[in-house]
Design a protein around this motif. Structure first.
Motif, PDB file in Angstrom:
ATOM      1  N   TYR B  76      11.628 -82.175 -71.865  1.00 39.65           N
ATOM      2  CA  TYR B  76      11.150 -80.863 -72.340  1.00 39.65           C
ATOM      3  C   TYR B  76      10.319 -79.694 -70.744  1.00 39.65           C
ATOM      4  CZ  TYR B  76       6.695 -76.844 -73.062  1.00 39.65           C
ATOM      5  OH  TYR B  76       6.099 -76.051 -72.790  1.00 39.65           O
ATOM      6  N   TYR B  77      10.401 -81.425 -69.471  1.00 43.54           N
ATOM      7  CA  TYR B  77       9.816 -80.756 -68.345  1.00 43.54           C
ATOM      8  C   TYR B  77      11.690 -80.551 -67.180  1.00 43.54           C
ATOM      9  CZ  TYR B  77       5.254 -81.348 -69.691  1.00 43.54           C
ATOM     10  OH  TYR B  77       4.016 -80.994 -70.060  1.00 43.54           O
ATOM     11  N   ALA B  78      12.344 -81.102 -67.553  1.00 47.43           N
ATOM     12  CA  ALA B  78      13.697 -81.344 -66.505  1.00 47.43           C
ATOM     13  C   ALA B  78      14.540 -80.398 -67.371  1.00 47.43           C
ATOM     14  CB  ALA B  78      13.865 -83.793 -65.955  1.00 47.43           C
ATOM     15  N   LEU B  79      15.411 -80.771 -68.452  1.00 42.97           N
ATOM     16  CA  LEU B  79      15.889 -80.393 -68.839  1.00 42.97           C
ATOM     17  C   LEU B  79      16.161 -78.715 -68.889  1.00 42.97           C
ATOM     18  CD1 LEU B  79      18.720 -80.661 -70.313  1.00 42.97           C
ATOM     19  CD2 LEU B  79      17.437 -81.463 -73.059  1.00 42.97           C
ATOM     20  N   PRO B  80      15.114 -78.401 -69.272  1.00 37.48           N
ATOM     21  CA  PRO B  80      15.259 -76.632 -68.598  1.00 37.48           C
ATOM     22  C   PRO B  80      15.669 -76.426 -67.546  1.00 37.48           C
ATOM     23  CG  PRO B  80      13.733 -77.472 -70.377  1.00 37.48           C
ATOM     24  CD  PRO B  80      14.029 -78.445 -69.911  1.00 37.48           C
ATOM     25  N   ILE B  81      14.737 -76.975 -66.648  1.00 40.38           N
ATOM     26  CA  ILE B  81      15.650 -76.597 -65.723  1.00 40.38           C
ATOM     27  C   ILE B  81      17.261 -77.299 -64.757  1.00 40.38           C
ATOM     28  CG2 ILE B  81      15.027 -77.026 -63.469  1.00 40.38           C
ATOM     29  CD1 ILE B  81      12.791 -78.021 -63.773  1.00 40.38           C
ATOM     30  N   LEU B  82      17.250 -77.747 -65.057  1.00 40.43           N
ATOM     31  CA  LEU B  82      18.963 -77.860 -64.915  1.00 40.43           C
ATOM     32  C   LEU B  82      19.410 -77.352 -66.260  1.00 40.43           C
ATOM     33  CD1 LEU B  82      18.486 -82.147 -65.357  1.00 40.43           C
ATOM     34  CD2 LEU B  82      19.276 -80.640 -63.403  1.00 40.43           C
ATOM     35  N   ALA B  83      19.549 -77.091 -67.372  1.00 38.78           N
ATOM     36  CA  ALA B  83      20.770 -76.308 -68.248  1.00 38.78           C
ATOM     37  C   ALA B  83      20.131 -75.041 -68.241  1.00 38.78           C
ATOM     38  CB  ALA B  83      20.623 -76.765 -69.974  1.00 38.78           C
ATOM     39  N   GLY B  84      19.279 -74.253 -67.479  1.00 37.74           N
ATOM     40  CA  GLY B  84      18.263 -73.064 -67.813  1.00 37.74           C
ATOM     41  C   GLY B  84      18.380 -72.096 -68.739  1.00 37.74           C
ATOM     42  N   VAL B  85      17.385 -73.195 -69.490  1.00 34.31           N
ATOM     43  CA  VAL B  85      17.194 -72.733 -70.896  1.00 34.31           C
ATOM     44  C   VAL B  85      15.702 -73.133 -70.819  1.00 34.31           C
ATOM     45  CG1 VAL B  85      19.698 -73.041 -72.053  1.00 34.31           C
ATOM     46  CG2 VAL B  85      18.361 -74.964 -71.856  1.00 34.31           C
ATOM     47  N   GLU B  86      15.355 -72.392 -72.094  1.00 32.14           N
ATOM     48  CA  GLU B  86      14.010 -71.995 -72.281  1.00 32.14           C
ATOM     49  C   GLU B  86      13.968 -73.540 -73.283  1.00 32.14           C
ATOM     50  OE1 GLU B  86      10.226 -71.163 -71.065  1.00 32.14           O
ATOM     51  OE2 GLU B  86      11.753 -71.357 -69.518  1.00 32.14           O
TER      52      GLU B  86
END
Lengths: 264, 220
Positions: B76-86
């Motif tokens: 929820y917190y890390a993947l969106p930043i890495l992948a650039g998806v909400e």
């Protein structure tokens, strides 16, 4: 002989790791011929049999069954899965431990090959399967599951399953070795019947008396080589090689077939 | 002595039912997606190609050997930043729980397949079946029967794992009960009722699994 041979094996080699199991084997089986492979365990006879339908892929040499020939060794490509499957559909095999499909009834076991491999209509496959079951004397066991059958009955179903593919040749891998002694006869009888109908067969067996009776030729193997080969009675009654004599001294070589105690 | 009063929970019944619906629905989604993912990973582990086996192994161990709570938060917190998806909390937690479940399912499925005697696929091959036909007609039907109890067990664990999605504010049974507990000042009654609700659903399921295991033991 090789011109009329149905099965022709040339300088076949196979190793499992550092263990060389087949050291350049040659074998001819005439059309309608019955060859028995005998020898001590570890001699490579089962591996040789499994190389004939390529369940084991040889390292070198060649195998021909009918018009299909495969060569192995450096620079040759392994046959693809479709080619292999098509080839195996023409060779029937019977295993020491039956390997029936436990989730299918006897009838379904025998119908499986015709339906899945030969793409036969279900009704035709069922008719064929019932004919084959009747042939091995098990017509009335069609709707039972393998778990409810005796060892001898299981092996006869396995023979019917192989025959339902209407193969050109039949391979028997110690078909009676896992059976109780009193059940051996009923399986040998079915094999003998096939021989009398002219089926080309290679039989790996420890039943020396049976080999003498049913096979035209006997091949004695030891340590991955053919030690002696010839007409069945000659090899078994008057072996030329000391190794053959030593091996055969463990068996009663003559005598009738074990009694046929169950056509049920 | 504490004076129990379960009666006050009646006022929150729709909240609870709502939460229960989310929990059950969520479980169905992550079990189905998890099984799919487990099936793919299991066949990956059985592949002829070493690189496919390596990818499957890395996936399985990554998800088996990290805590699910950490995975949920990470997705929820890390993947969106890495992948650039909400990602909504529901998407993130469905993804994490499906992959987590898949890593366990895959080992059950792989184990079921390799437990089938080699002679079975040899017999199929000897009849002229292709490897794919042997797998679908001969091996899988037998293997699935053996896998079912273990797959059911893992699914029961997955059902309980859904309670963790409340940390991402997914409105499941646990999340709604927190709301109810804060509102009513009756946490004892609320959480006791929630525990009983989970048990009421899972105990019948475990009985079913046990029966299935017994039947298997008889048939083999």
């Amino acid at each position: 002989m090789s011109e009329t041979a149905k099965i022709e094996v040339r300088s076949l080699r196979k190793s499992f790791g550092s263990n060389e199991v087949l050291k350049g084997i040659g074998l001819d089986v005439a059309k309608g011929g019955v060859v028995a492979l005998i020898g001590p365990s570890g001699s490579g006879k089962s591996t040789l049999l499994r190389c004939i339908n390529l369940l084991v892929v040889p390292d070198g040499g060649s195998v021909r069954v009918g018009d299909t020939r495969f060569a192995f060794g450096e620079g040759t490509k392994l046959p693809d899965v479709k080619t292999l499957a098509r080839f195996r559909a023409t060779t029937g095999m019977v295993f020491q431990h039956f390997n029936l499909f436990p989730h299918m009834t006897t009838l379904q076991n025998v119908m499986e090959g015709p339906i899945t491999v030969r793409r036969m209509a279900k009704a035709d496959a069922e008719k064929l399967a019932r004919t084959q079951l009747a042939k091995v004397g098990l017509a009335e066991k069609a709707d039972q599951y393998p778990a409810t059958l005796s060892g001898g009955q299981k092996q006869r179903v396995a023979i019917a399953r192989a025959l339902a593919m209407e193969p050109d040749v039949m391979l028997f891998d110690e078909a009676t070795s896992a059976l109780d002694p009193e059940l051996v006869g009923e399986v040998l009888n079915v094999i003998q019947q096939l021989a009398s109908e002219g089926m080309t067969m290679v039989i790996v067996t420890h039943e020396i008396a049976f080999a003498r009776e049913v096979a035209d030729r006997v091949v004695f193997m030891r340590d991955g080589v053919v030690v002696e080969e010839g007409p069945a009675r000659q090899v078994i009654d008057t072996p030329r090689e000391a190794a053959t004599r030593a091996f055969l001294s463990h068996f009663h070589r003559t005598g009738a077939l074990p009694p046929a105690n169950a056509a049920s | 002595m504490y004076h129990w009063d379960f009666g006050i929970l009646w006022g929150y019944r729709w909240l609870f039912l709502n939460g229960l619906g989310v929990t059950v629905g969520f479980t169905v989604v992550i079990v189905v997606c998890g099984l799919l993912c487990g099936l793919i990973a299991a066949f990956g582990m059985l592949s002829r190609f070493a690189w496919v086996r390596a990818v499957a192994l890395v996936f399985i161990e990554a998800f088996r050997c990290t805590p699910i709570l950490v995975q949920l938060i990470w997705f929820y917190y890390a993947l969106p930043i890495l992948a650039g998806v909400e990602m909504t909390p529901i998407t993130a937690s469905a993804l994490a729980l499906s992959l987590y479940g898949g890593s366990f399912y895959s080992e059950i499925i792989r184990g079921g397949i390799v437990s089938i005697d080699r002679g079975q696929s040899e017999a199929g091959a000897a009849l002229g079946m292709t490897p794919r036909q042997t797998m679908t007609r001969i091996v899988l039907p037998q293997a699935i029967k053996r896998m079912i109890p273990a797959l059911m067990n893992q699914s029961i664990i997955q059902f309980k794992n859904t309670s963790l999605v409340s940390v991402l504010a997914v409105p499941d049974l646990v999340y709604q009960s927190q709301v109810a507990a804060h509102d009513s000042y009756r946490p004892l009654e609320t959480y006791t009722a929630v525990a009983l609700a989970y048990a009421a659903i899972l105990i019948p399921l475990t009985i079913l699994v046990r029966r299935g295991e017994k039947r298997m033991a008889v048939s083999e």
